[in-house]
Each structure stands twice: as C-alpha cells, then as structure tokens.
Design an enzyme around this catalytic site. Structure first.
Site, PDB file in Angstrom:
ATOM      1  N   LEU A 174       0.798  -1.224   0.000  1.00 61.17           N
ATOM      2  CA  LEU A 174       0.000   0.000   0.000  1.00 61.17           C
ATOM      3  C   LEU A 174       0.833   1.276   0.000  1.00 61.17           C
ATOM      4  CD1 LEU A 174      -2.833  -1.209   2.398  1.00 61.17           C
ATOM      5  CD2 LEU A 174      -2.740  -1.304  -0.100  1.00 61.17           C
ATOM      6  N   ASP A 202      24.223 -11.211   3.433  1.00 59.80           N
ATOM      7  CA  ASP A 202      24.428 -12.044   2.248  1.00 59.80           C
ATOM      8  C   ASP A 202      25.894 -12.091   1.836  1.00 59.80           C
ATOM      9  OD1 ASP A 202      23.596 -13.568  -0.131  1.00 59.80           O
ATOM     10  OD2 ASP A 202      24.194 -11.750  -1.203  1.00 59.80           O
TER      11      ASP A 202
END
Length: 159
Positions: free
Chosen positions: A76, A129
C-alpha cells in the site's frame, strides 16, 4: 483523538490512502539498524577483504535501490520520486556491530518513512548475504525510524 488505521475502509478492506489533496512539501525520514558479526567478519568488512568484494559499497547501493523500489515491496505504499537517499555506516569495534543509517528525502504529498526503513533493512540483509560464508550467526537488530520531518502529522524524533 481517535487512532485508526488509515489503510482500511469502513468494511475493513485494505486500501491505498488517497494523498491527492495533500500539499507537496519536503519530507525527510531517517532510519537505522545494526548487524552484529564475529571478529573475523568485522575485520573483513573493516579492511575490505571479504571474498565477495566491497561489502559496504555493495550494501550502500542495495539500500539506495531498495528505497526506490519500496512501493513494489510494500503493497500500500505510494510510488515516490525520491529526491535524495544516503546510506551511512558506523563500525562499532567494541560490540562488533555495523550500524546503518539511511536518510531519504522527497518533495511530495506523502512521507518516506517506509523507504528509509526498507533501505536500512535491505542494506543490512546485503551485508549478511555478502558475509554469510564466514559467519552464519550474524544478528540483525534494532531497525527503527529515528526521525521524520515534515508532513501533516508533524515531526517525530525517536533517538
């Protein structure tokens, strides 16, 4: 004053808030978070010797890209024409942490809090990562909005 969620209509359905009637003003959001790593990982980040390359440089670019893509990730959120996004790092050797701070600006009719938070989150995830081969026990924590400037609801400080 009644607090209500503005992303729901009277029947409880999710809606995108209409911001068309709001004035375009400069809005700024600052968010931060941390990642705790082991000593070897901290040194690799600090010295730029991680196998995958420049951890902080790549993480910075990932955070900026994430701020620009926030509306594609958070259902949204409005797509925004961000006017500026910075990602800064503070290396904390005593606690073996990297603190990430994002600052996002827009001149528009809705704020950039979600963009700042998304930038910090993605920056931290990118550090994870890039370093997971040497440290799978890294911990991301304390992601929060530190400051919001501008907009209808006024300024917010949480530092």
């Amino acid at each position: 004053m009644e607090n209500k969620f503005n992303h729901f209509d009277n029947e409880g359905n999710a809606i995108m808030v209409d911001v068309g009637n709001k004035n375009a003003t400069e809005r700024i959001a600052i968010a931060s978070g941390k990642i705790r790593v082991n000593r070897d990982t901290f040194l690799a980040i600090e010295q730029g010797t991680a196998k995958k390359g420049d951890v902080l440089g790549v993480a910075r670019v990932a955070g900026i890209m994430a701020a620009k893509k926030t509306s594609e990730l958070i259902p949204l959120c409005h797509p925004l024409m961000i006017t500026n996004c910075t990602i800064d790092f503070e290396l904390l050797p005593k606690t073996l942490e990297v603190e990430v701070t994002s600052k996002v600006k827009v001149t528009g009719n809705t704020g950039v809090e979600m963009e700042a938070l998304t930038a910090v989150s993605t920056t931290l995830l990118t550090i994870y990562d890039m370093c997971k081969a040497i440290d799978k026990a890294m911990e991301i924590s304390n992601i929060h909005l530190r400051r919001k400037i501008g907009g209808k609801s006024g300024d917010f400080i949480n530092e």
